[in-house]
Design a protein around this motif. Structure first.
Motif, PDB file in Angstrom:
ATOM      1  N   VAL B 184      12.987  51.262  42.727  1.00 39.91           N
ATOM      2  CA  VAL B 184      11.750  51.173  43.145  1.00 39.91           C
ATOM      3  C   VAL B 184      10.656  52.510  42.877  1.00 39.91           C
ATOM      4  CG1 VAL B 184       9.669  50.541  44.698  1.00 39.91           C
ATOM      5  CG2 VAL B 184      11.809  49.327  44.736  1.00 39.91           C
ATOM      6  N   LEU B 185      11.059  53.426  43.408  1.00 41.80           N
ATOM      7  CA  LEU B 185      10.459  54.675  43.189  1.00 41.80           C
ATOM      8  C   LEU B 185      10.487  55.233  41.630  1.00 41.80           C
ATOM      9  CD1 LEU B 185       9.662  57.338  44.889  1.00 41.80           C
ATOM     10  CD2 LEU B 185      11.665  58.182  44.687  1.00 41.80           C
ATOM     11  N   LEU B 186      11.668  55.156  41.130  1.00 44.85           N
ATOM     12  CA  LEU B 186      11.763  55.477  39.783  1.00 44.85           C
ATOM     13  C   LEU B 186      10.582  54.462  38.849  1.00 44.85           C
ATOM     14  CD1 LEU B 186      12.966  57.059  37.260  1.00 44.85           C
ATOM     15  CD2 LEU B 186      14.581  55.343  37.220  1.00 44.85           C
ATOM     16  N   LEU B 187      10.608  53.126  38.984  1.00 43.67           N
ATOM     17  CA  LEU B 187       9.743  52.594  38.507  1.00 43.67           C
ATOM     18  C   LEU B 187       8.353  52.741  38.838  1.00 43.67           C
ATOM     19  CD1 LEU B 187       9.451  50.003  36.778  1.00 43.67           C
ATOM     20  CD2 LEU B 187       9.622  48.608  38.911  1.00 43.67           C
ATOM     21  N   VAL B 188       7.987  53.105  39.892  1.00 43.80           N
ATOM     22  CA  VAL B 188       6.565  53.590  40.216  1.00 43.80           C
ATOM     23  C   VAL B 188       6.296  54.688  39.532  1.00 43.80           C
ATOM     24  CG1 VAL B 188       5.029  54.573  42.099  1.00 43.80           C
ATOM     25  CG2 VAL B 188       6.468  52.492  42.564  1.00 43.80           C
ATOM     26  N   ILE B 189       7.286  55.820  39.501  1.00 42.23           N
ATOM     27  CA  ILE B 189       7.003  57.030  38.922  1.00 42.23           C
ATOM     28  C   ILE B 189       6.565  56.566  37.162  1.00 42.23           C
ATOM     29  CG2 ILE B 189       7.997  59.229  38.024  1.00 42.23           C
ATOM     30  CD1 ILE B 189       9.506  59.355  40.652  1.00 42.23           C
ATOM     31  N   MET B 190       7.272  55.809  36.741  1.00 39.29           N
ATOM     32  CA  MET B 190       7.225  55.588  35.300  1.00 39.29           C
ATOM     33  C   MET B 190       5.927  54.895  34.982  1.00 39.29           C
ATOM     34  SD  MET B 190      10.734  54.194  33.628  1.00 39.29           S
ATOM     35  CE  MET B 190      12.163  54.694  34.117  1.00 39.29           C
ATOM     36  N   LEU B 191       5.564  54.043  35.921  1.00 42.43           N
ATOM     37  CA  LEU B 191       4.400  53.160  35.795  1.00 42.43           C
ATOM     38  C   LEU B 191       3.165  54.095  35.914  1.00 42.43           C
ATOM     39  CD1 LEU B 191       4.881  49.952  37.801  1.00 42.43           C
ATOM     40  CD2 LEU B 191       4.777  50.116  35.464  1.00 42.43           C
ATOM     41  N   VAL B 192       3.215  55.089  36.841  1.00 43.27           N
ATOM     42  CA  VAL B 192       2.085  55.843  37.019  1.00 43.27           C
ATOM     43  C   VAL B 192       1.983  56.817  35.723  1.00 43.27           C
ATOM     44  CG1 VAL B 192       1.276  57.982  38.169  1.00 43.27           C
ATOM     45  CG2 VAL B 192       2.106  56.191  39.406  1.00 43.27           C
ATOM     46  N   ALA B 193       3.005  57.334  35.246  1.00 42.06           N
ATOM     47  CA  ALA B 193       2.845  58.109  33.974  1.00 42.06           C
ATOM     48  C   ALA B 193       2.462  57.292  32.840  1.00 42.06           C
ATOM     49  CB  ALA B 193       4.389  58.666  33.782  1.00 42.06           C
ATOM     50  N   TRP B 194       2.855  55.992  32.651  1.00 40.72           N
ATOM     51  CA  TRP B 194       2.425  55.167  31.494  1.00 40.72           C
ATOM     52  C   TRP B 194       1.053  55.032  31.821  1.00 40.72           C
ATOM     53  CZ3 TRP B 194       0.001  50.730  29.573  1.00 40.72           C
ATOM     54  CH2 TRP B 194       0.576  50.495  28.267  1.00 40.72           C
ATOM     55  N   TRP B 195       0.606  54.643  32.941  1.00 45.21           N
ATOM     56  CA  TRP B 195      -0.853  54.534  33.119  1.00 45.21           C
ATOM     57  C   TRP B 195      -1.810  55.674  32.804  1.00 45.21           C
ATOM     58  CZ3 TRP B 195      -3.960  57.019  37.108  1.00 45.21           C
ATOM     59  CH2 TRP B 195      -5.370  56.199  37.392  1.00 45.21           C
ATOM     60  N   ALA B 196      -1.145  56.829  33.114  1.00 38.99           N
ATOM     61  CA  ALA B 196      -1.896  58.209  32.937  1.00 38.99           C
ATOM     62  C   ALA B 196      -1.961  58.349  31.468  1.00 38.99           C
ATOM     63  CB  ALA B 196      -1.289  59.104  33.647  1.00 38.99           C
ATOM     64  N   ILE B 197      -1.065  58.100  30.812  1.00 38.19           N
ATOM     65  CA  ILE B 197      -0.971  58.364  29.082  1.00 38.19           C
ATOM     66  C   ILE B 197      -2.015  57.186  28.515  1.00 38.19           C
ATOM     67  CG2 ILE B 197       0.263  58.019  27.208  1.00 38.19           C
ATOM     68  CD1 ILE B 197       2.660  59.201  28.617  1.00 38.19           C
ATOM     69  N   ASP B 198      -1.879  56.015  29.137  1.00 41.26           N
ATOM     70  CA  ASP B 198      -2.838  55.042  28.876  1.00 41.26           C
ATOM     71  C   ASP B 198      -4.295  55.322  28.851  1.00 41.26           C
ATOM     72  OD1 ASP B 198      -3.184  52.393  27.567  1.00 41.26           O
ATOM     73  OD2 ASP B 198      -3.845  51.479  29.698  1.00 41.26           O
ATOM     74  N   ARG B 199      -4.781  56.028  29.658  1.00 41.71           N
ATOM     75  CA  ARG B 199      -6.163  56.328  29.967  1.00 41.71           C
ATOM     76  C   ARG B 199      -6.538  57.954  29.280  1.00 41.71           C
ATOM     77  NH1 ARG B 199      -8.857  54.231  34.099  1.00 41.71           N
ATOM     78  NH2 ARG B 199      -9.856  56.538  34.539  1.00 41.71           N
ATOM     79  N   SER B 200      -5.413  58.497  28.859  1.00 37.77           N
ATOM     80  CA  SER B 200      -5.713  59.991  28.228  1.00 37.77           C
ATOM     81  C   SER B 200      -6.054  59.853  26.850  1.00 37.77           C
ATOM     82  CB  SER B 200      -4.449  60.767  28.551  1.00 37.77           C
ATOM     83  OG  SER B 200      -3.481  60.339  27.383  1.00 37.77           O
TER      84      SER B 200
END
Ligand SMILES: Nc1ncnc2c1ncn2[C@@H]1O[C@H](COP(=O)(O)OP(=O)(O)O)[C@@H](O)[C@H]1O
Ligand SMILES: [Mg+2]
Lengths: 252, 365
Positions: B184-200
């Motif tokens: 779950v932790l790894l998944l959350v880290i990945m989702l946050v990274a994807w989200w950040a890239i998506d907005r950048s």
């Protein structure tokens, strides 16, 4: 400034691959804050002129000078930085992105965020539609509105000259009228425009300088009004009836 | 690059309340799913069901990792099993042969895979479409051959036993629970990274590449550098997923680690959920992962579930090419009253503008 022109194409010879030359000794000059309109029949090489000017196609011979600096042989990225912004023929917005994302992409090569914000304000004041529909998907706009988004995007780099390839293609008369008004507004805001059109009569009505392209060279040039009033010219090049440009497909 | 004040002031379409309701439903769904995932182990599911939970979360991590390159650039890699497999093997080898502590080995392995992915991306991202897919497949097969034949180091076809990070005093159900939350932790880290890239700005450039690479280039976007960067990021996260799985499962066999099937699962899951949405691949992983485990439990290790999944992929491509989440989003969009209405300029407005223009430049138009 070493020259009176922002963009000078001199004695350009250009073509695609081993095929025959499309441009054979073409010379075009764009003075500051003017609309220079290049007209000519389908396949005359109008798009080719703009591709040469924006570095997408390197000419076999001839010179390209932007605001006094020789940029012959440079690629699209360098010519963009030199101040030439190209709005391609056909629809070239990113349809699955919002209007805002599209416009911001125009400033991709601009590093300074303050400069980007300034340009954004300018572009929004010039094209209120951009501010109105900022969050809408670009693909959901009408053809004429998409063109405006493209104009806005092309102005984000603060170009010296904007190259417009058949902006009225595929638009109905009402949308065409709006688009040409926008071109005039760009000019009035201080940007020089090199406009290429098959819809010759309508384009020349908005332009300052008119050029007729035939057989790879500029055959006639002069104030746009004068070209429009010349009866012989009208018969030969401007056509009594409008050509159907909507069915033309964009090469490459 | 997206300007917060702009998005706030210009409500482009639909009445604000409807938009707010739709937002609310979306947030509620995500919160509910998150709570469900977090409390699931506390509901006393038993070790077998817990292990299924870990497997599904592992799929979710793999698919989300895959989606860094698939979702942002539209390049479909069938060969990402090369990265999960390498990640898993490197974790095992670092622990066994270099005495590296488990958790450091996990991160170190992913870093090594990321470095290795640079030349791989350099070679394969030059080609688009089918050629890229074929190159990605070749990569998995090459890895399979290497790890099968280099048996002195990798254990070859006999497999490799990976030591567990938790001591023997931690019993099996407890192991499952810990790994569940680690995933779950790894998944959350990945989702946050994807989200950040998506907005950048980086994300905007990538999405431009996905729509039209030539056009993107003409706007000055360094397309190749961007593709390569996101490919390396994807390899890093996918390798982390593979490594974490190896630590949990404790045994690696080249046939399963470097399997084209695993890579295809990542693609199927992502396409099913929707590669353009943040949660799409994870949702797809939950559905497909559950289906795989269900078929295995019902019918044993037959090839039946493969046929079923093949059919599912066909149906998705035919009827829901954008995946579940975007299709749901579109359904919600229909509720918006004026979502499609386009502001036309009235005749009056046009006349006003024309008057301004004519006044400005003495009748040039
Ligand atoms: N990418 C290309 N490859 C080969 N030939 C091309 C290409 N683009 C245009 N041409 C040819 O060059 C000539 C001029 O084309 P173009 O500049 O597009 O004309 P226009 O824009 O005036 O309609 C045409 O004969 C066309 O077939
Ligand atoms: Mg053309």
């Amino acid at each position: 400034m070493a020259s009176d022109y922002l963009l000078e194409l001199t004695d350009i010879e250009a073509g695609y691959g081993r095929a025959a030359l499309v441009l054979r000794g073409l010379t075009v000059q764009v003075p500051p804050a003017q609309i220079v309109c290049l007209v000519g029949p389908n396949g005359a090489g109008k798009s080719t002129v703009l591709k040469v000017a924006s570095g997408m196609l390197v000419p076999r011979s001839g010179r390209i000078v932007v605001d006094g600096a020789d940029v012959t042989g440079k690629g699209p990225q360098q010519l963009l930085r030199a101040g030439l912004s190209h709005v391609l023929q056909g629809h070239s917005v990113f349809k699955e992105m919002t209007v805002g994302e599209n416009v911001n992409l125009g400033a991709f090569s601009v590093r300074d965020p303050r400069h980007v914000a300034e340009r954004l304000d300018f572009v929004k004041s010039l094209f209120p539609l951009v501010a109105d529909r900022w969050d809408a998907l670009a693909g959901a706009l009408s053809g004429g509105q998409q063109k405006q988004v493209e104009f806005a995007r092309s102005l984000m780099v603060d170009p010296k000259v904007v190259l417009l390839d058949e902006p009225s293609m595929g638009l109905d008369p009402k949308a065409t009228a709006i688009i040409f008004e926008q071109v005039v507004r760009m000019r009035d805001a201080g940007t020089a425009v090199l406009l290429v059109e098959q819809n010759a009569r309508r384009a020349l009505e908005s332009a300052d300088v008119g050029l007729v392209l035939d057989l790879g060279r500029v055959h006639i040039s002069g104030p746009a009004r004068q070209l429009l009033d010349d009866p012989k010219l009208g018969e030969l090049y401007l056509g009594g009836r409008p050509r159907t440009s909507a069915t033309e497909r964009q090469p490459s | 690059m997206r300007n917060a004040s702009d998005t706030a002031t210009t409500s482009a379409s639909g009445s604000p309340t409807v938009v707010r309701v739709i937002r609310g439903v979306q947030v509620l769904a995500v919160v509910a799913a998150a709570i469900g995932v977090l409390v699931f182990p506390q509901t006393g599911p038993g070790p077998f069901i817990m292990s299924v939970g870990v497997v599904i979360l592992s799929y979710a991590c793999m698919a989300t990792g895959w989606n860094f390159v698939g979702g942002f650039t539209g390049y479909i890699s069938l060969g990402h099993a090369a990265f999960t497999g390498l990640g898993g093997y490197l974790v095992g080898l670092l622990i066994l042969r270099a005495d590296v502590p488990s958790w450091i080995a996990l991160v170190l392995a992913a870093v090594i895979v990321a470095v290795l992915s640079i030349p791989i991306g350099f070679a394969s991202l030059r080609v688009r479409g089918a050629s890229f897919v074929i190159m990605s497949l070749a990569l998995v097969l090459i890895m399979l051959l290497i790890f099968q034949s280099w048996s002195d180091v990798t254990g070859g076809s006999n497999g490799l036993r990976v030591p567990r990070p938790f001591g023997p005093e931690v019993l099996r159900p407890e192991q499952h629970e810990r790994f569940y939350y680690l995933h779950v932790l790894l998944l959350v880290i990945m989702l946050v990274a994807w989200w950040a890239i998506d907005r950048s700005r980086f994300g905007a450039g990538l999405k431009a590449i996905r729509e039209d690479e030539d056009k993107a280039q003409s706007l000055g976007i360094p397309t190749f550098g961007y593709k390569l960067s996101v490919y390396v990021i994807s390899a890093f996260f996918t390798a982390l997923a593979g490594g974490l799985y190896a630590l949990w499962f404790g045994f690696l066999d080249p046939i399963f680690q470097f399997s084209i099937l695993t890579g295809s699962y990542m693609v199927l899951m992502s396409l099913l959920g929707g590669i353009r949405s943040l949660f799409g691949p994870a949702l797809g992983a939950a559905i497909v992962g559950y289906a795989i485990e269900f078929f295995k439990a019902q019918y044993g290790d037959t090839q039946f579930h493969l046929v079923a999944l093949g059919l599912l992929l066909g149906l998705v491509v035919l009827f829901m090419p954008e995946g579940i989440l975007p299709s749901l989003g579109r359904l919600l969009d229909r509720l918006r009253p004026s979502a499609t209405s386009i502001r036309e300029e009235s005749a009056e407005e046009l006349a006003n503008k024309r008057a301004v223009l004519v006044g400005d430049n003495g009748g040039a138009s």
